[in-house]
Scaffold this motif. Structure first.
Motif, PDB file in Angstrom:
ATOM      1  N   VAL A  28      45.448  52.246  37.582  1.00 47.29           N
ATOM      2  CA  VAL A  28      44.687  51.768  36.422  1.00 47.29           C
ATOM      3  C   VAL A  28      45.330  50.525  35.809  1.00 47.29           C
ATOM      4  CG1 VAL A  28      43.762  54.046  35.877  1.00 47.29           C
ATOM      5  CG2 VAL A  28      45.975  53.353  34.916  1.00 47.29           C
ATOM      6  N   THR A  29      46.264  49.933  36.542  1.00 45.42           N
ATOM      7  CA  THR A  29      46.947  48.749  36.016  1.00 45.42           C
ATOM      8  C   THR A  29      45.966  47.584  35.918  1.00 45.42           C
ATOM      9  OG1 THR A  29      48.980  49.465  37.092  1.00 45.42           O
ATOM     10  CG2 THR A  29      48.865  47.165  36.353  1.00 45.42           C
ATOM     11  N   PRO A  30      45.815  46.972  34.748  1.00 44.55           N
ATOM     12  CA  PRO A  30      44.888  45.842  34.621  1.00 44.55           C
ATOM     13  C   PRO A  30      45.460  44.604  35.309  1.00 44.55           C
ATOM     14  CG  PRO A  30      46.071  46.182  32.569  1.00 44.55           C
ATOM     15  CD  PRO A  30      46.457  47.313  33.461  1.00 44.55           C
ATOM     16  N   ARG A  31      44.560  43.783  35.820  1.00 45.40           N
ATOM     17  CA  ARG A  31      44.913  42.506  36.446  1.00 45.40           C
ATOM     18  C   ARG A  31      45.892  42.686  37.600  1.00 45.40           C
ATOM     19  NH1 ARG A  31      45.672  38.398  31.255  1.00 45.40           N
ATOM     20  NH2 ARG A  31      43.587  38.723  30.357  1.00 45.40           N
ATOM     21  N   CYS A  32      45.757  43.757  38.294  1.00 46.29           N
ATOM     22  CA  CYS A  32      46.606  43.970  39.474  1.00 46.29           C
ATOM     23  C   CYS A  32      46.030  43.159  40.628  1.00 46.29           C
ATOM     24  CB  CYS A  32      46.631  45.460  39.820  1.00 46.29           C
ATOM     25  SG  CYS A  32      47.638  45.827  41.264  1.00 46.29           S
ATOM     26  N   SER A  33      46.866  42.474  41.372  1.00 46.50           N
ATOM     27  CA  SER A  33      46.385  41.605  42.455  1.00 46.50           C
ATOM     28  C   SER A  33      46.413  42.347  43.783  1.00 46.50           C
ATOM     29  CB  SER A  33      47.242  40.339  42.548  1.00 46.50           C
ATOM     30  OG  SER A  33      48.527  40.650  43.005  1.00 46.50           O
ATOM     31  N   TYR A  34      45.366  42.122  44.555  1.00 46.23           N
ATOM     32  CA  TYR A  34      45.302  42.624  45.926  1.00 46.23           C
ATOM     33  C   TYR A  34      44.429  41.650  46.718  1.00 46.23           C
ATOM     34  CZ  TYR A  34      40.667  44.375  44.599  1.00 46.23           C
ATOM     35  OH  TYR A  34      39.380  44.470  44.157  1.00 46.23           O
ATOM     36  N   ASN A  35      44.529  41.712  48.017  1.00 45.28           N
ATOM     37  CA  ASN A  35      43.857  40.740  48.874  1.00 45.28           C
ATOM     38  C   ASN A  35      42.396  41.141  49.085  1.00 45.28           C
ATOM     39  OD1 ASN A  35      43.167  38.759  50.660  1.00 45.28           O
ATOM     40  ND2 ASN A  35      44.762  39.208  52.146  1.00 45.28           N
ATOM     41  N   GLN A  36      41.583  40.813  48.083  1.00 47.74           N
ATOM     42  CA  GLN A  36      40.166  41.175  48.172  1.00 47.74           C
ATOM     43  C   GLN A  36      39.477  40.431  49.309  1.00 47.74           C
ATOM     44  OE1 GLN A  36      37.665  40.012  44.865  1.00 47.74           O
ATOM     45  NE2 GLN A  36      36.390  41.839  45.081  1.00 47.74           N
ATOM     46  N   ALA A  37      39.902  39.215  49.588  1.00 53.17           N
ATOM     47  CA  ALA A  37      39.276  38.427  50.660  1.00 53.17           C
ATOM     48  C   ALA A  37      39.409  39.121  52.011  1.00 53.17           C
ATOM     49  CB  ALA A  37      39.901  37.042  50.710  1.00 53.17           C
ATOM     50  N   ALA A  38      40.556  39.771  52.258  1.00 53.62           N
ATOM     51  CA  ALA A  38      40.755  40.468  53.535  1.00 53.62           C
ATOM     52  C   ALA A  38      39.806  41.652  53.658  1.00 53.62           C
ATOM     53  CB  ALA A  38      42.200  40.930  53.651  1.00 53.62           C
ATOM     54  N   ILE A  39      39.573  42.354  52.547  1.00 53.08           N
ATOM     55  CA  ILE A  39      38.661  43.497  52.555  1.00 53.08           C
ATOM     56  C   ILE A  39      37.234  43.043  52.853  1.00 53.08           C
ATOM     57  CG2 ILE A  39      37.603  45.272  51.094  1.00 53.08           C
ATOM     58  CD1 ILE A  39      40.289  45.556  49.698  1.00 53.08           C
ATOM     59  N   LEU A  40      36.799  41.982  52.165  1.00 49.67           N
ATOM     60  CA  LEU A  40      35.442  41.484  52.365  1.00 49.67           C
ATOM     61  C   LEU A  40      35.265  40.874  53.756  1.00 49.67           C
ATOM     62  CD1 LEU A  40      34.816  39.846  48.875  1.00 49.67           C
ATOM     63  CD2 LEU A  40      34.035  42.068  49.703  1.00 49.67           C
ATOM     64  N   ARG A  41      36.308  40.206  54.251  1.00 53.24           N
ATOM     65  CA  ARG A  41      36.226  39.605  55.589  1.00 53.24           C
ATOM     66  C   ARG A  41      36.057  40.685  56.647  1.00 53.24           C
ATOM     67  NH1 ARG A  41      40.982  37.641  55.884  1.00 53.24           N
ATOM     68  NH2 ARG A  41      40.467  35.827  54.595  1.00 53.24           N
ATOM     69  N   TYR A  42      36.838  41.751  56.512  1.00 51.37           N
ATOM     70  CA  TYR A  42      36.719  42.832  57.482  1.00 51.37           C
ATOM     71  C   TYR A  42      35.332  43.464  57.414  1.00 51.37           C
ATOM     72  CZ  TYR A  42      37.445  47.112  60.060  1.00 51.37           C
ATOM     73  OH  TYR A  42      37.313  48.119  60.975  1.00 51.37           O
TER      74      TYR A  42
END
Length: 329
Positions: A64-78
């Motif tokens: 539930v950490t706000p503004r936590c970064s993760y590689n959303q582009a990799a998820i959408l690309r896959y």
């Protein structure tokens, strides 16, 4: 000086060579198509899966950490590449049917090339047998490779990528098993038959694609009934809806006599709502049933469906040979 003798064996070997030479452009396109889709599936199975799996790990670690970064582009690309590759594999039976209808027999009958071959010591039956056998080997090998790679890619993503489709997702089910190879062979047989029937390339192309589509639609309708189902029963007070996950064949509620009825409209398999509980009490409901195929039925369904579709391909092939004499007069 004696004339050279042409043995039947040499003519038999020459016919496949002639066929390969005649359809060399189509063979090259087929090889490029299979290699391109295979490369995409291998890319998905390796680097893209690893990158997306790591991105999902980062996402779950965020909590539930706000503004936590993760590689959303990799998820959408896959997700995008997985969809593209699945539908590329599913398009193979239609592509094969279109080519077979337009080029395999229809064009040669339309242009008179087939008649010329028949006057060169090649019987019509042998001509059609080679016309079907050589492409069938290429189609089965190429489609089988794509199905295998798609299944490996799909298996490698389970437990690692949240957006991976379930085994009973319709596109995934067909792209993952041998039933797609059988459908590709139906496309080949339907195209050859349509070419013989119409003797026109465009008409045969449209007919072959329509025939494969109809066979596929019929298979979709009968597939849930090709293997015995499993039935799970839940009580009215369980509150969890239907039990069991897989390909649903039937669902509804049970009465005190054991009779099965469709779900009550607007209530579904939930009786915790006071109004729905009143409805089910008036109907004398005692619980809910779910008739379905679990994941253990995956291979029985695939193999039974593939055998059924191969029988259709065989019937189309027999019909083509029966029609051939009428086209050689």
């Amino acid at each position: 000086m004696t004339a050279p003798v042409h043995h039947p064996a040499s003519r038999s070997l020459g016919l496949p060579r002639m066929l390969l030479r005649l359809h060399r452009p189509a063979l090259c396109i087929w090889v490029v198509l299979v290699l391109a889709v295979s490369a995409l599936l291998l890319w998905l199975d390796g680097p893209l899966t690893d990158a997306a799996a790591e991105a999902w790990r980062q996402y779950h670690a965020c909590g539930v950490t706000p503004r936590c970064s993760y590689n959303q582009a990799a998820i959408l690309r896959y997700k995008d590449m997985e969809n593209y590759s699945t539908f590329a594999v599913l398009a193979v039976p239609l592509v094969v049917a279109a080519w077979a209808g337009a080029s395999l027999t229809g064009r040669e009958l339309e242009s008179g090339t087939a008649t010329l071959a028949w006057t060169q010591g090649v019987s019509p039956a042998r001509w059609l047998a080679v016309k079907l056998t050589v492409p069938a080997v290429a189609v089965a090998a190429g489609t089988g490779l794509l199905v295998l790679l798609h299944h490996l890619m799909w298996s490698a993503s389970h437990g690692r990528i949240d957006t991976i489709k379930s085994w009973n997702d319709t596109p995934t089910f067909y792209a993952n098993g041998p039933v797609l190879v059988a459908l590709a062979l139906v496309g080949l047989a339907a195209g050859a038959l349509a070419g013989l029937a119409w003797r026109r390339s465009l008409a045969a192309l449209a007919t072959a694609v329509l025939a494969v589509s109809l066979v596929w639609a019929a298979l979709y309708a009968v597939l849930p009934h090709l293997w015995p189902t499993v039935t799970s029963i839940t009580g009215l007070d369980d509150g969890n809806g239907l039990a069991g996950d897989g390909i649903t064949v039937g669902e509804g509620f049970l009465t005190s006599t054991g009779a099965r009825h469709p779900m009550a409209v607007d209530c579904g398999p939930y009786a915790y709502d006071p109004e729905c509980r009143t409805v089910y009490n008036k109907l004398h409901a005692t619980g809910f049933y779910h008739e379905y195929h679990p994941i253990s039925h995956y291979w029985p369904l695939q193999l039974t469906a593939a055998a059924l579709v191969l029988a259709v391909a065989g019937a189309l092939t027999v019909t083509a040979f029966r029609l051939l004499p009428a086209r050689t007069r």
